[in-house]
Design an enzyme around this catalytic site. Structure first.
Site, PDB file in Angstrom:
ATOM      1  N   THR A  73       0.836  -1.200   0.000  1.00 35.43           N
ATOM      2  CA  THR A  73       0.000   0.000   0.000  1.00 35.43           C
ATOM      3  C   THR A  73       0.875   1.256   0.000  1.00 35.43           C
ATOM      4  OG1 THR A  73      -1.732  -1.188   1.176  1.00 35.43           O
ATOM      5  CG2 THR A  73      -1.819   1.214   1.281  1.00 35.43           C
ATOM      6  N   SER A 204       4.324  -7.353  -2.084  1.00 39.11           N
ATOM      7  CA  SER A 204       4.153  -7.379  -0.638  1.00 39.11           C
ATOM      8  C   SER A 204       4.724  -8.676  -0.077  1.00 39.11           C
ATOM      9  CB  SER A 204       2.652  -7.304  -0.329  1.00 39.11           C
ATOM     10  OG  SER A 204       2.440  -7.329   1.054  1.00 39.11           O
ATOM     11  N   ALA A 205       5.391  -8.578   1.091  1.00 39.37           N
ATOM     12  CA  ALA A 205       6.011  -9.773   1.680  1.00 39.37           C
ATOM     13  C   ALA A 205       4.980 -10.775   2.186  1.00 39.37           C
ATOM     14  CB  ALA A 205       6.922  -9.361   2.841  1.00 39.37           C
ATOM     15  N   THR A 243      14.820   3.990   9.058  1.00 33.99           N
ATOM     16  CA  THR A 243      15.691   2.819   9.225  1.00 33.99           C
ATOM     17  C   THR A 243      14.971   1.568   8.746  1.00 33.99           C
ATOM     18  OG1 THR A 243      16.735   3.899  11.096  1.00 33.99           O
ATOM     19  CG2 THR A 243      17.047   1.516  10.923  1.00 33.99           C
ATOM     20  N   CYS A 331      -9.386  -6.860   3.136  1.00 30.25           N
ATOM     21  CA  CYS A 331      -8.357  -5.926   3.582  1.00 30.25           C
ATOM     22  C   CYS A 331      -8.921  -4.744   4.338  1.00 30.25           C
ATOM     23  CB  CYS A 331      -7.530  -5.459   2.399  1.00 30.25           C
ATOM     24  SG  CYS A 331      -6.389  -6.745   1.924  1.00 30.25           S
TER      25      CYS A 331
HETATM   26  N1  PLP Z   1      -2.782  -5.161  -3.721  1.00 30.44           N
HETATM   27  C1  PLP Z   1      -3.455  -6.325  -3.678  1.00 30.44           C
HETATM   28  C2  PLP Z   1      -3.917  -6.959  -4.959  1.00 30.44           C
HETATM   29  C3  PLP Z   1      -3.709  -6.937  -2.460  1.00 30.44           C
HETATM   30  O1  PLP Z   1      -4.384  -8.094  -2.427  1.00 30.44           O
HETATM   31  C4  PLP Z   1      -3.247  -6.317  -1.274  1.00 30.44           C
HETATM   32  C5  PLP Z   1      -3.564  -6.905   0.047  1.00 30.44           C
HETATM   33  O2  PLP Z   1      -4.601  -7.549   0.202  1.00 30.44           O
HETATM   34  C6  PLP Z   1      -2.529  -5.110  -1.379  1.00 30.44           C
HETATM   35  C7  PLP Z   1      -2.325  -4.560  -2.616  1.00 30.44           C
HETATM   36  C8  PLP Z   1      -1.993  -4.407  -0.175  1.00 30.44           C
HETATM   37  O3  PLP Z   1      -0.832  -5.034   0.330  1.00 30.44           O
HETATM   38  P1  PLP Z   1      -0.240  -4.625   1.750  1.00 30.44           P
HETATM   39  O4  PLP Z   1      -1.036  -5.376   2.768  1.00 30.44           O
HETATM   40  O5  PLP Z   1       1.218  -5.052   1.734  1.00 30.44           O
HETATM   41  O6  PLP Z   1      -0.361  -3.156   1.886  1.00 30.44           O
END
Ligand code: PLP
Length: 388
Positions: A73, A204-205, A243, A331
């Site tokens: 994000t 994303s990790a 950091t 999310c």
């Molecule tokens: N993009 C997609 C397609 C996702 O599925 C997600 C998380 O669900 C994100 C972005 C966001 O990732 P993060 O949790 O690392 O911010």
């Protein structure tokens, strides 16, 4: 005794991969700041740079072109900006075109104002409409600045794979920049920034078996970069101050390496498990609608609707059976809204849909437990037309 829970919500987040856990816990004991020049600092720096090489290798990038962030994000918010730098020069981006099925991390538009944003339609098959994109780019007013296009590599709800390479070629024809959210695709499909010829990827990790709270903005070169979002001590070559989270990055790197090495075997295995799941669902409830079943999808994802079952009710019912699945996108603070992805595909979003997503430790027993729960839940639905 309670049956053990079965976790089938890997698109929301993945459990830690054992190799990521080892790398993270070992790095937690490092005391140095990776920006210090003494021995302890250099030891921490070595871990961060190894992680950079491992993450770069997952997406075919140069290590120098990885900027670590605290989430995908954050990477999206950094790159979705009208304000770019080319060496000492500035470069204006006039408008953001984003697909109608983007995750909110992209859909919110980062630093663009709503007036600077336009949705790209998707077809009823859940795939970005390339003719629609071509029309939008042809009518783009270049006097405002260059166009930027954001299309995800694979959708988080449906798993449907998007034609990002073809879109990138179109965007280049119009002199624009192409950003790809590869959060769900990376580690599950081959994602190669050079082959796709896109300008930026975000990853994303925690979707690939790494710890939560680490992400990256991946670029194809080092010249053209967005104005930094976070200013301060100039870490990450000035692109992202603060950091570095050494332990999380160590885990991110290890997870990226494991995902790259295991991808092809895991892909086949997940494909078979999903086929077992979907065949079983069709047998138990022939009216089940599996969204995107005729379209190329991530091997681990099933997004389905059962007529007469609301998604919240379905999710709770699975949870009571000990199975974790997701209703739409998970999310946003556990809130279940209508799926903008289903709406964009022209489906009745009020229908509600559930997502089952699998990962490296999912096995046939988990699938059979999910199928047993599915059969019970499907059997309890009110017949269509029954009084409420
Ligand atoms: N993009 C997609 C397609 C996702 O599925 C997600 C998380 O669900 C994100 C972005 C966001 O990732 P993060 O949790 O690392 O911010």
């Amino acid at each position: 005794m309670l049956a053990p829970r079965v976790y089938l919500d890997w698109n929301a987040t993945s459990p830690l991969h054992p190799r990521a856990r080892d790398a993270t816990t070992r790095a937690l004991d490092l005391i140095g700041n990776p920006n210090s020049v003494h021995g302890e600092g250099r030891a921490a720096r070595a871990i961060v740079e190894a992680a950079r090489r491992q993450v770069a290798a997952l997406v075919g990038a140069q290590p120098a072109n990885i900027v670590f962030t605290a989430s995908a994000t954050e990477a999206a918010n950094m790159v979705l900006t009208p304000d770019f730098r080319m060496g000492r020069k500035t470069l204006a981006i006039g408008h953001l075109y984003f697909s109608a099925i983007e995750h909110p991390a992209v859909r919110e538009g980062g630093q663009f104002s709503p007036q600077q944003m336009t949705e790209i339609p998707v077809t009823s098959k859940g795939v970005v409409d390339l003719d629609g994109l071509a029309r939008l780019l042809s009518s783009h007013d270049r006097s405002l600045g260059l166009p930027m296009v954001a299309i995800m590599a694979a959708n988080n709800e449906t798993g449907i794979v998007q034609p990002v390479k073809e879109a990138a070629a179109l965007v280049k024809l119009h002199g624009g920049l192409m950003v790809v959210d590869a959060v769900q695709a990376a580690g599950r499909l081959v994602v190669d920034i050079e082959d796709l010829a896109v300008d930026f990827l975000i990853i994303s990790a925690h979707k690939i078996g790494g710890p939560k709270g680490a992400g990256a903005l991946v670029s194809r070169g080092e010249i053209l970069m967005p104005k930094p979002l976070i200013h301060g001590g100039g870490q990450e070559k000035g692109h992202r101050s603060g950091t570095e989270n050494v332990a999380a990055l160590a885990g991110f790197g290890a997870a990226a390496e494991a995902a790259r090495e295991e991808m092809s075997k895991a892909g086949h295995r997940l494909h078979e498990l999903r086929a077992r799941l979907e065949d079983g669902m069709r047998r138990a409830a022939p009216d089940v609608i599996i969204h995107g079943e005729d379209t190329e999808r991530l091997p681990n994802t099933t997004f389905f609707s059962l007529p007469g079952l609301k998604s919240e009710t379905g999710q709770i019912a699975f949870d009571l059976e000990g199975i974790s699945v997701s209703a739409g996108s998970a999310c946003s603070s556990g809130k279940v809204g209508e799926s903008h992805v289903l709406s964009a595909m022209g489906c009745d979003a009020r229908l509600g849909a559930l997502r089952i997503s699998l990962g490296f430790s999912t096995d046939a027993e988990h699938i059979d437990a999910a199928l047993a729960a599915f059969a019970k839940i499907a059997g309890r639905r009110k017949p269509a037309g029954a009084a409420a």
